[in-house]
Design a protein around this motif. Structure first.
Motif, PDB file in Angstrom:
ATOM      1  N   GLU A   1       0.827  -1.220   0.000  1.00 14.26           N
ATOM      2  CA  GLU A   1       0.000   0.000   0.000  1.00 14.26           C
ATOM      3  C   GLU A   1       0.859   1.266   0.000  1.00 14.26           C
ATOM      4  OE1 GLU A   1      -3.464   1.643   2.494  1.00 14.26           O
ATOM      5  OE2 GLU A   1      -3.510  -0.529   2.833  1.00 14.26           O
ATOM      6  N   ASP A   2       0.312   2.333  -0.498  1.00 11.15           N
ATOM      7  CA  ASP A   2       0.996   3.620  -0.581  1.00 11.15           C
ATOM      8  C   ASP A   2       1.322   4.189   0.786  1.00 11.15           C
ATOM      9  OD1 ASP A   2       1.393   4.071  -3.193  1.00 11.15           O
ATOM     10  OD2 ASP A   2       0.022   5.794  -3.344  1.00 11.15           O
ATOM     11  N   GLU A   3       0.336   4.150   1.647  1.00 10.06           N
ATOM     12  CA  GLU A   3       0.437   4.737   2.987  1.00 10.06           C
ATOM     13  C   GLU A   3       1.610   4.112   3.752  1.00 10.06           C
ATOM     14  OE1 GLU A   3      -0.147   7.501   5.216  1.00 10.06           O
ATOM     15  OE2 GLU A   3      -1.416   7.500   3.432  1.00 10.06           O
ATOM     16  N   LYS A   4       1.747   2.798   3.614  1.00  7.62           N
ATOM     17  CA  LYS A   4       2.791   2.057   4.309  1.00  7.62           C
ATOM     18  C   LYS A   4       4.187   2.536   3.894  1.00  7.62           C
ATOM     19  CE  LYS A   4       4.125  -2.845   4.895  1.00  7.62           C
ATOM     20  NZ  LYS A   4       5.557  -2.694   4.784  1.00  7.62           N
ATOM     21  N   ARG A   5       4.344   2.814   2.595  1.00 11.94           N
ATOM     22  CA  ARG A   5       5.646   3.219   2.048  1.00 11.94           C
ATOM     23  C   ARG A   5       6.133   4.570   2.572  1.00 11.94           C
ATOM     24  NH1 ARG A   5       9.032   2.209  -1.220  1.00 11.94           N
ATOM     25  NH2 ARG A   5       9.170   4.412  -1.794  1.00 11.94           N
ATOM     26  N   LYS A   6       5.215   5.374   3.082  1.00 11.38           N
ATOM     27  CA  LYS A   6       5.575   6.714   3.559  1.00 11.38           C
ATOM     28  C   LYS A   6       6.372   6.687   4.863  1.00 11.38           C
ATOM     29  CE  LYS A   6       2.166   9.776   3.690  1.00 11.38           C
ATOM     30  NZ  LYS A   6       0.742  10.234   3.666  1.00 11.38           N
ATOM     31  N   TRP A   7       6.356   5.536   5.554  1.00 15.60           N
ATOM     32  CA  TRP A   7       6.954   5.465   6.883  1.00 15.60           C
ATOM     33  C   TRP A   7       8.095   4.480   6.954  1.00 15.60           C
ATOM     34  CZ3 TRP A   7       4.821   9.352   9.407  1.00 15.60           C
ATOM     35  CH2 TRP A   7       3.556   9.766   9.012  1.00 15.60           C
ATOM     36  N   VAL A   8       9.093   4.796   7.759  1.00 15.53           N
ATOM     37  CA  VAL A   8      10.201   3.877   7.992  1.00 15.53           C
ATOM     38  C   VAL A   8      10.120   3.416   9.443  1.00 15.53           C
ATOM     39  CG1 VAL A   8      12.714   3.619   8.072  1.00 15.53           C
ATOM     40  CG2 VAL A   8      11.647   5.074   6.319  1.00 15.53           C
ATOM     41  N   LYS A   9      10.146   2.108   9.621  1.00 18.74           N
ATOM     42  CA  LYS A   9      10.031   1.543  10.958  1.00 18.74           C
ATOM     43  C   LYS A   9      11.404   1.404  11.590  1.00 18.74           C
ATOM     44  CE  LYS A   9       6.513  -1.544  11.779  1.00 18.74           C
ATOM     45  NZ  LYS A   9       5.888  -2.869  11.546  1.00 18.74           N
ATOM     46  N   GLY A  10      11.564   1.853  12.828  1.00 18.14           N
ATOM     47  CA  GLY A  10      12.856   1.769  13.522  1.00 18.14           C
ATOM     48  C   GLY A  10      12.830   0.770  14.665  1.00 18.14           C
ATOM     49  N   LYS A  11      13.550   1.081  15.723  1.00 22.59           N
ATOM     50  CA  LYS A  11      13.688   0.144  16.845  1.00 22.59           C
ATOM     51  C   LYS A  11      12.376  -0.029  17.617  1.00 22.59           C
ATOM     52  CE  LYS A  11      14.784   3.421  20.440  1.00 22.59           C
ATOM     53  NZ  LYS A  11      15.565   3.977  21.477  1.00 22.59           N
ATOM     54  N   LYS A  12      12.310  -1.135  18.323  1.00 25.96           N
ATOM     55  CA  LYS A  12      11.126  -1.432  19.129  1.00 25.96           C
ATOM     56  C   LYS A  12      11.142  -0.562  20.382  1.00 25.96           C
ATOM     57  CE  LYS A  12       9.247  -5.441  21.528  1.00 25.96           C
ATOM     58  NZ  LYS A  12       9.267  -6.920  21.575  1.00 25.96           N
ATOM     59  N   LEU A  13      10.008   0.091  20.651  1.00 31.41           N
ATOM     60  CA  LEU A  13       9.912   0.961  21.834  1.00 31.41           C
ATOM     61  C   LEU A  13       9.328   0.232  23.034  1.00 31.41           C
ATOM     62  CD1 LEU A  13       8.432   4.249  20.280  1.00 31.41           C
ATOM     63  CD2 LEU A  13      10.737   3.952  21.213  1.00 31.41           C
ATOM     64  N   GLY A  14       8.428  -0.663  22.754  1.00 34.18           N
ATOM     65  CA  GLY A  14       7.773  -1.345  23.859  1.00 34.18           C
ATOM     66  C   GLY A  14       6.722  -2.302  23.351  1.00 34.18           C
ATOM     67  N   GLU A  15       6.182  -3.050  24.291  1.00 35.18           N
ATOM     68  CA  GLU A  15       5.183  -4.030  23.907  1.00 35.18           C
ATOM     69  C   GLU A  15       4.081  -4.042  24.943  1.00 35.18           C
ATOM     70  OE1 GLU A  15       6.841  -7.735  22.754  1.00 35.18           O
ATOM     71  OE2 GLU A  15       4.882  -8.659  22.401  1.00 35.18           O
ATOM     72  N   GLY A  16       2.851  -4.014  24.483  1.00 39.26           N
ATOM     73  CA  GLY A  16       1.711  -4.100  25.390  1.00 39.26           C
ATOM     74  C   GLY A  16       0.930  -5.365  25.116  1.00 39.26           C
ATOM     75  N   THR A  17      -0.232  -5.454  25.703  1.00 37.56           N
ATOM     76  CA  THR A  17      -1.061  -6.639  25.545  1.00 37.56           C
ATOM     77  C   THR A  17      -1.512  -6.817  24.097  1.00 37.56           C
ATOM     78  OG1 THR A  17      -1.976  -5.814  27.610  1.00 37.56           O
ATOM     79  CG2 THR A  17      -2.883  -7.876  26.773  1.00 37.56           C
TER      80      THR A  17
END
Ligand code: ADP
Length: 317
Positions: A1-17
């Motif tokens: 998808e187009d929207e997905k390409r706009k963002w770059v994913k970096g390090k993990k900040l945290g995890e919740g339920t």
């Protein structure tokens, strides 16, 4: 998808339920930091089309723009059909950490007074009012969903369970809201509920900020009902016509509903106006509980002391 390409994913900040949260940034502008929240699948049997429905459900939250509501910048589904929310990055922690401190790092909660409590409650009330004006129920308001921005602004976050006010004839699931902040109508299994569910949560948080401890920390649903009956009063046909007809109605004892004197004594720092407002948010009968709009018109906000300016609020523990 187009929207997905706009963002770059970096390090993990945290995890919740329900999610894993990553730092991220705009591909075209690395200085625009965001939190990318990848929702976990609730169950294995979710069908292919599910995430499209989920996206449609969440899309309208993008239009919910207010200083006290976390900005949702984008929504997309990843190739594994997971729902991804691109949120404003708020690294300063939440109200729970502010109140209780950071247990693991042995940092105590911050010092705050009557004016600070009024400022935080004002921001929370405006956030809830704005949601309700726009026909969105939050349904999971709790201190760790109240994030603090760098400028001191309190931001209501985690709309994972949020949805528009349902068609009143469509049943809604009663299994929402973390137990301690859950209103009596949900504990009794009400099928139709309203913005009043969020107001009860606001009331329990109001009490918690004053006490520096959860007000109604029930260990089970039954104990939650018991704590409400003991602290606030027992729901009966007298104070809430129809309540005994609710599917799961059961009460352990019949206690009178607390009057103003109790709130003034227990929450002395709030003064008489604040105690009155708290009492109205904790009204057992959801039809008589104060609304967010009415909360904003209450005399508490005008009484002394005036709320602390957001830039002067005590910060991180
Ligand atoms: P929880 O289930 O504890 O509410 P979440 O799934 O919302 O947790 O988030 C997990 C962790 O990711 C949080 O404890 C927090 O450290 C981090 N986080 C969540 N949202 C943001 C955000 N908008 N900005 C910065 N960090 C965030």
């Amino acid at each position: 998808e187009d929207e997905k390409r706009k963002w770059v994913k970096g390090k993990k900040l945290g995890e919740g339920t329900y999610a894993v949260v990553f730092l991220g940034h705009l591909r075209d502008d690395p200085s625009t930091l965001v939190a990318i929240k990848k929702m976990k699948k609730v169950s294995k049997d979710i069908e292919e089309g599910m995430s499209h429905d989920a996206i449609r459900e969440v899309k309208h939250l993008q239009e919910l723009q207010h200083d006290n509501i976390i900005a949702l910048r984008s929504v997309f589904s990843s190739k594994d059909q997971n729902l991804n929310l691109v949120l404003e990055f708020l690294p300063l922690g939440d109200l729970e950490i502010l109140i209780k401190g950071d247990q693991q790092r042995k940092i105590p909660g911050v010092r705050y007074g009557a004016a600070d409590i009024k400022a935080w409650m004002g921001m929370l009330t405006r956030a809830v009012w704005f949601c309700h004006e726009n026909f969105v129920l939050h349904r999971d308001i709790k201190p760790n969903n109240l994030l603090i921005a760098a400028n001191g602004e309190l931001k209501l976050a985690d709309f994972g369970l949020a949805r528009g006010f349902a068609d009143p004839y469509q049943y809604m699931t009663a299994n929402v809201i973390t137990r301690w902040y859950r209103p009596p109508e949900l504990l009794f299994g009400a099928k139709h509920y309203s913005g009043a569910v969020d107001i009860w949560s606001v009331g329990t948080i109001f009490a918690e900020i004053v006490l520096r401890n959860a007000y109604l920390p029930g260990g089970t649903e039954l104990e939650q009902v018991k704590l409400i009956c003991e602290a606030v009063g027992t729901p009966t046909e007298d104070n809430w016509p129809g309540v005994t007809k609710l599917r799961d109605y059961a009460v352990p004892s019949t206690n009178p509903v607390r009057g103003k004197a109790y709130y003034e004594r227990t929450f002395e720092i709030l003064g008489p106006e604040g105690a009155d407002l708290l009492m109205r948010t904790l009204t057992l009968n959801p039809n008589r509980r104060i609304t967010a709009k009415e909360m904003l018109q209450h005399t508490y906000w005008l009484a002394q002391p005036h709320p602390t300016r957001k830039e002067d609020l005590p910060r991180k523990a």
